[in-house]
Design a protein around this motif. Structure first.
Motif, mmCIF file in Angstrom:
data_model
loop_
_atom_site.group_PDB
_atom_site.id
_atom_site.type_symbol
_atom_site.label_atom_id
_atom_site.label_comp_id
_atom_site.label_asym_id
_atom_site.label_seq_id
_atom_site.Cartn_x
_atom_site.Cartn_y
_atom_site.Cartn_z
ATOM 1 N N GLU A 77 0.826 -1.204 0.000
ATOM 2 C CA GLU A 77 0.000 0.000 0.000
ATOM 3 C C GLU A 77 0.865 1.260 0.000
ATOM 4 O O GLU A 77 0.581 2.212 -0.729
ATOM 5 N N ASN A 104 1.095 3.925 -3.279
ATOM 6 C CA ASN A 104 0.496 5.226 -2.979
ATOM 7 C C ASN A 104 1.512 6.352 -2.794
ATOM 8 O O ASN A 104 1.126 7.486 -2.530
ATOM 9 N N THR A 105 2.784 6.049 -2.933
ATOM 10 C CA THR A 105 3.827 7.062 -2.747
ATOM 11 C C THR A 105 4.302 7.550 -4.106
ATOM 12 O O THR A 105 4.600 6.761 -4.994
#
Length: 146
Positions: free
Chosen positions: A121, A125-126
């Motif tokens: 995750e 998401n970075t």
């Protein structure tokens, strides 16, 4: 997002869990991994993931083997692939922010399922920070060494 995933026998359970989570979040997942726990050779399942990332058929990749090392080494043989072996969320975050990593390599025998999910995750998401890091990433491929 399109994500390709591959694993050897040590990563089967993790792959299934991560694939389900990714699909529940609305991502399209291409599964190249084995679905069994019988011994297999990780390059057979990692090369297709790296090829998808290399050829821009996938936005990112996730590879899983016992130590994460063999899978990571295999993926990094492909041009344009920056696979990062991660063992916690901080490393996964920095791999994206500073190195624009596009494949996450997970060491299934050294992290828990919860850690693997958290790293996935964090990784997807970075965003890459660019700036001074872009200059460094641009220096990774070298005709002299490739």
């Amino acid at each position: 997002m399109k994500i390709s995933i591959g694993n050897d026998h040590a990563g089967t359970g993790y792959k299934q869990m991560i694939q389900e989570k990714l699909e529940s979040l609305g991502h399209t997942v291409t599964n190249y991994g084995t679905n069994a726990e019988d011994s297999v050779d990780y390059p057979d399942f990692v090369h297709p993931v790296a090829e998808d990332v290399e050829n821009k058929k996938a936005d990112m990749g996730i590879i899983i083997c016992g130590s994460g090392n063999g899978a990571n080494m295999t993926a990094n043989k492909h041009q344009g692939v920056r696979s990062a072996l991660c063992w916690n969320t901080e490393i996964a975050k920095l791999a994206r922010e500073h190195n624009d990593a596009n494949i996450l390599s997970i060491p299934a025998r050294f992290v828990s399922e919860e850690q693997a999910t958290d790293m996935m995750e964090t990784f997807i998401n970075t965003e890459f920070e660019g700036g001074r890091h872009q200059r460094r990433v641009d220096k990774i491929p070298s005709k002299k060494y490739c």
